[in-house]
Design a protein around this motif. Sequence first.
Motif: not given
Length: 267
Positions: A106, A108, A110, A164, A178
Motif C-alpha cells: 500500500s 500513499e 500526500s 486511488v 493513493t
Amino acid sequence: MMTLGVAGHDREIDAHRDALQGCRDIQLVHQADCAAVLDQKIDGLVLLHVEDKSHWIGVALAAGLHVMATHPVQELSHSKVCVLSLGKHTHFCSALAVRRGVAHYSLELSFDSALFDPIDRETICNQAALDVCDLLLSTWGPADVLNSRMRNFFHLGRMEDVSVVLLRMCNGVEGSVTLLDFTAIAPALRIRAYAQDEMVDTSWPWVWEADDLAAYYRNFVAFIQGRAQPLLGLEQVAESYRLFEWMRMSARRDTILNRKEIKYNVL
C-alpha cells in the motif's frame, strides 16, 4: 569544471544548490527565469518546475545543450534529454528492494500542489503521479491489471484531488496507490508492505536527500560527456507515461483494465 544552468522554483533551487556543495567539479547557474539561464554560458540545462517546459527544452536542444528535466516531459525520444525523478530516488528504491517476498503493498503519497505556486496544479499533480509510476516500475515491475478512481473533493479545478489505484503487477504482487493533494501538508510517502511473516509500515518525507540528488547531477555530467547512460532510462520513463495514461483511462471509463486487452500510447 562543468557549468549547469538550473531553472525552477526558488524552493527547489535552494535544495539543489545545497546538495551540490560538495561537488567541486560542478558549477550551478540558477535563476527562476529560463531565458536568463540560457543567456549564460552553460554546458547543460536542468529544468525543474517551470512554465512552458516543452518550449524551453526545445530552445535548449536547438542550442545544442543536453537537458535534464522533471516530469512531465514530452520529448521522451530525444537522445539529449533525460529525466530527474523523485520516484527513482535511490533511498526509496533501495529501502523497498530489501523487502523480499512482498505479496501486497500500500503506497500513499500526500502533497500540496500550492507549494509551487504559480506553477499550475495540473503540472504538479501530473509530476507526482509520474514520479510514483517510476517508483512502482523500479520496485515491482510492470502492471498487469488495474482499476482506478479519481475525484475532486478538496479543490476546485480540473485536476483530481484524490486518486486511488488498485493494481496487480505482472510478477503477481498486488497493491494500492493513493495520491492526495491537500492544502498545508508536508509532502510524504507512506508504504506498507506485507510478506508472509511480517508487515512493514514506514514513512519518509517526499523530498530529495542530498547524496541522491548529487548522484543525479554527477550522472548528468557523465551523460553530457558521453561516459554514461542516464540513471532513469527513457524506455522506463515511457513505460511510466503509459501506466499513468492507463490509470486515467480506467478512471474515465470506470472499469478494470487488463494489459493484454488494451493498446495505449505514450502521451
